[in-house]
Design a protein around this motif. Structure first.
Motif, PDB file in Angstrom:
ATOM      1  N   MET A  40       0.810  -1.216   0.000  1.00 40.27           N
ATOM      2  CA  MET A  40       0.000   0.000   0.000  1.00 40.27           C
ATOM      3  C   MET A  40       0.845   1.269   0.000  1.00 40.27           C
ATOM      4  O   MET A  40       0.303   2.365  -0.215  1.00 40.27           O
ATOM      5  CB  MET A  40      -0.921   0.012   1.224  1.00 40.27           C
ATOM      6  N   TYR A  43       0.506   3.543  -3.076  1.00 39.48           N
ATOM      7  CA  TYR A  43      -0.800   4.209  -3.115  1.00 39.48           C
ATOM      8  C   TYR A  43      -0.860   5.325  -2.070  1.00 39.48           C
ATOM      9  O   TYR A  43      -1.398   6.416  -2.347  1.00 39.48           O
ATOM     10  CB  TYR A  43      -1.907   3.190  -2.871  1.00 39.48           C
ATOM     11  N   ASN A  44      -0.330   5.067  -0.885  1.00 39.36           N
ATOM     12  CA  ASN A  44      -0.345   6.097   0.159  1.00 39.36           C
ATOM     13  C   ASN A  44       0.482   7.313  -0.247  1.00 39.36           C
ATOM     14  O   ASN A  44       0.093   8.456   0.020  1.00 39.36           O
ATOM     15  CB  ASN A  44       0.176   5.511   1.474  1.00 39.36           C
ATOM     16  N   GLN A  47      -1.536   9.185  -2.704  1.00 39.49           N
ATOM     17  CA  GLN A  47      -2.628   9.860  -2.002  1.00 39.49           C
ATOM     18  C   GLN A  47      -2.135  11.137  -1.325  1.00 39.49           C
ATOM     19  O   GLN A  47      -2.795  12.181  -1.375  1.00 39.49           O
ATOM     20  CB  GLN A  47      -3.234   8.896  -0.976  1.00 39.49           C
ATOM     21  N   THR A  56      -9.611  10.233  -2.649  1.00 37.66           N
ATOM     22  CA  THR A  56      -9.465   8.831  -3.044  1.00 37.66           C
ATOM     23  C   THR A  56      -9.372   7.942  -1.817  1.00 37.66           C
ATOM     24  O   THR A  56      -8.767   8.314  -0.799  1.00 37.66           O
ATOM     25  CB  THR A  56      -8.218   8.640  -3.927  1.00 37.66           C
ATOM     26  N   THR A  57      -9.982   6.760  -1.919  1.00 35.85           N
ATOM     27  CA  THR A  57     -10.005   5.801  -0.813  1.00 35.85           C
ATOM     28  C   THR A  57      -9.874   4.393  -1.371  1.00 35.85           C
ATOM     29  O   THR A  57     -10.502   4.052  -2.381  1.00 35.85           O
ATOM     30  CB  THR A  57     -11.312   5.908  -0.007  1.00 35.85           C
ATOM     31  N   ALA A  58      -9.064   3.569  -0.728  1.00 32.99           N
ATOM     32  CA  ALA A  58      -8.958   2.156  -1.081  1.00 32.99           C
ATOM     33  C   ALA A  58      -9.960   1.353  -0.263  1.00 32.99           C
ATOM     34  O   ALA A  58     -10.191   1.645   0.910  1.00 32.99           O
ATOM     35  CB  ALA A  58      -7.546   1.657  -0.837  1.00 32.99           C
ATOM     36  N   TYR A  59     -10.551   0.329  -0.893  1.00 28.14           N
ATOM     37  CA  TYR A  59     -11.555  -0.468  -0.188  1.00 28.14           C
ATOM     38  C   TYR A  59     -11.455  -1.927  -0.616  1.00 28.14           C
ATOM     39  O   TYR A  59     -10.838  -2.254  -1.632  1.00 28.14           O
ATOM     40  CB  TYR A  59     -12.965   0.075  -0.464  1.00 28.14           C
ATOM     41  N   VAL A 147     -10.678   2.972  -5.012  1.00 25.02           N
ATOM     42  CA  VAL A 147      -9.720   2.016  -5.560  1.00 25.02           C
ATOM     43  C   VAL A 147      -9.949   0.665  -4.894  1.00 25.02           C
ATOM     44  O   VAL A 147      -9.708   0.518  -3.691  1.00 25.02           O
ATOM     45  CB  VAL A 147      -8.274   2.498  -5.335  1.00 25.02           C
ATOM     46  N   GLU A 148     -10.443  -0.314  -5.676  1.00 21.48           N
ATOM     47  CA  GLU A 148     -10.666  -1.658  -5.146  1.00 21.48           C
ATOM     48  C   GLU A 148      -9.322  -2.365  -5.000  1.00 21.48           C
ATOM     49  O   GLU A 148      -8.520  -2.391  -5.938  1.00 21.48           O
ATOM     50  CB  GLU A 148     -11.578  -2.430  -6.095  1.00 21.48           C
ATOM     51  N   PHE A 149      -9.049  -2.936  -3.833  1.00 20.22           N
ATOM     52  CA  PHE A 149      -7.712  -3.438  -3.547  1.00 20.22           C
ATOM     53  C   PHE A 149      -7.326  -4.592  -4.469  1.00 20.22           C
ATOM     54  O   PHE A 149      -6.154  -4.714  -4.849  1.00 20.22           O
ATOM     55  CB  PHE A 149      -7.605  -3.889  -2.085  1.00 20.22           C
ATOM     56  N   TYR A 152      -6.119  -3.110  -7.568  1.00 19.81           N
ATOM     57  CA  TYR A 152      -4.859  -2.416  -7.295  1.00 19.81           C
ATOM     58  C   TYR A 152      -3.706  -3.410  -7.143  1.00 19.81           C
ATOM     59  O   TYR A 152      -2.600  -3.179  -7.664  1.00 19.81           O
ATOM     60  CB  TYR A 152      -4.988  -1.570  -6.028  1.00 19.81           C
TER      61      TYR A 152
END
Length: 257
Positions: A40, A43-44, A47, A56-59, A147-149, A152
């Motif tokens: 991650m 991505y962080n 972000q 933006t948020t990952a889920y 963003v679907e993990f 990703y």
């Protein structure tokens, strides 16, 4: 050995490789948080770079998503961590059938291919936040980026794999030259096309569409191609000297010695 003995040896090596893979998977479960943080981190960083420009948020999708995420992440980590062992098992099964000179060139190939692949993976990991920054940055101002993990993680592994394999291509060029298939002068003759083809390959192969990722893949590849051309020309010159020293005698002529 008889065919049955070869099959028994192959079965034993597969069983040992699977056993090591299972042990590595169990160990990876204890380091799941660290592995997740490693995956991650690009991505962080993206972000943080976007800041307030894009929300933006990952889920994780679905009730079984967290479990599948843990299994998939630890499985990939186990395959990578145990790769030296199962690659050694493959090598141990194939090696008895090789000639001495083939063993020598295979050892050289392995000693160079491994570090090149790791350098490519490290380069891809460094480039990944920039690519994510560009891709997520296309989100309209009035929309939120989710963003679907699973997607990703597939993007993450594909990006690193592309960079790792791409760094191996110049090595295969040198091997073709050593095999006498690709002379060094051909590399010099088609150098403009090699540059163009490398740029096109980098643009198509990188999962992200930003020019930064493309250049970070293309520039090291072009440098490696340059090194491959220099080595190929040196090999051709050495072959030419050896050929000139013996061409005074015909192939069927008895030498003075």
């Amino acid at each position: 050995m008889a065919l049955s003995d070869h099959l028994r040896e192959l079965r034993a090596r597969i069983i040992r490789s699977v056993a090591v893979l299972v042990v590595a998977f169990c160990v990876a479960l204890f380091f799941y948080d660290q592995l997740l943080e490693l995956v991650m981190r690009p991505y962080n960083h993206a972000q943080e770079s976007l800041g307030d420009k894009v929300d933006t948020t990952a889920y994780i999708k679905g009730a079984t998503g967290p479990l599948l995420l843990q299994m998939k992440l630890c499985g990939v980590a186990a395959v990578v961590a145990s790769s030296p062992y199962w690659l050694f098992q493959i090598w141990g099964f194939v090696m008895p059938g090789l000639h001495p000179h083939e063993k020598k060139w295979t050892r050289i190939f392995i000693s160079i291919a491994g570090p090149l692949f790791l350098i490519g993976v490290a380069t891809g990991y460094y480039v990944l936040p920039k690519g994510l920054d560009v891709l997520i940055g296309f989100t309209p101002a009035n929309l939120k980026s989710l963003v679907e993990f699973g997607e990703y993680f597939s993007f993450f592994t594909r990006m690193l794999l592309v960079f790792g394999i791409a760094f191996e291509i110049p090595l295969f060029v040198i091997l073709l030259n050593l095999a006498g298939v690709l002379p060094g002068r051909a590399l010099a003759k088609y150098r403009p096309w090699i540059i163009l083809g490398t740029m096109v390959f980098a643009a198509v192969a990188t999962p992200s569409t930003d020019p930064f990722s493309m250049l970070m893949l293309a520039i090291p590849m072009l440098i490696l191609f340059g090194v491959a051309e220099v080595i190929a020309r040196a090999v051709d010159r050495a072959r030419g000297r050896r050929r000139e020293s013996t061409q005074q005698w015909g192939d069927d002529e008895l030498s003075p010695l």
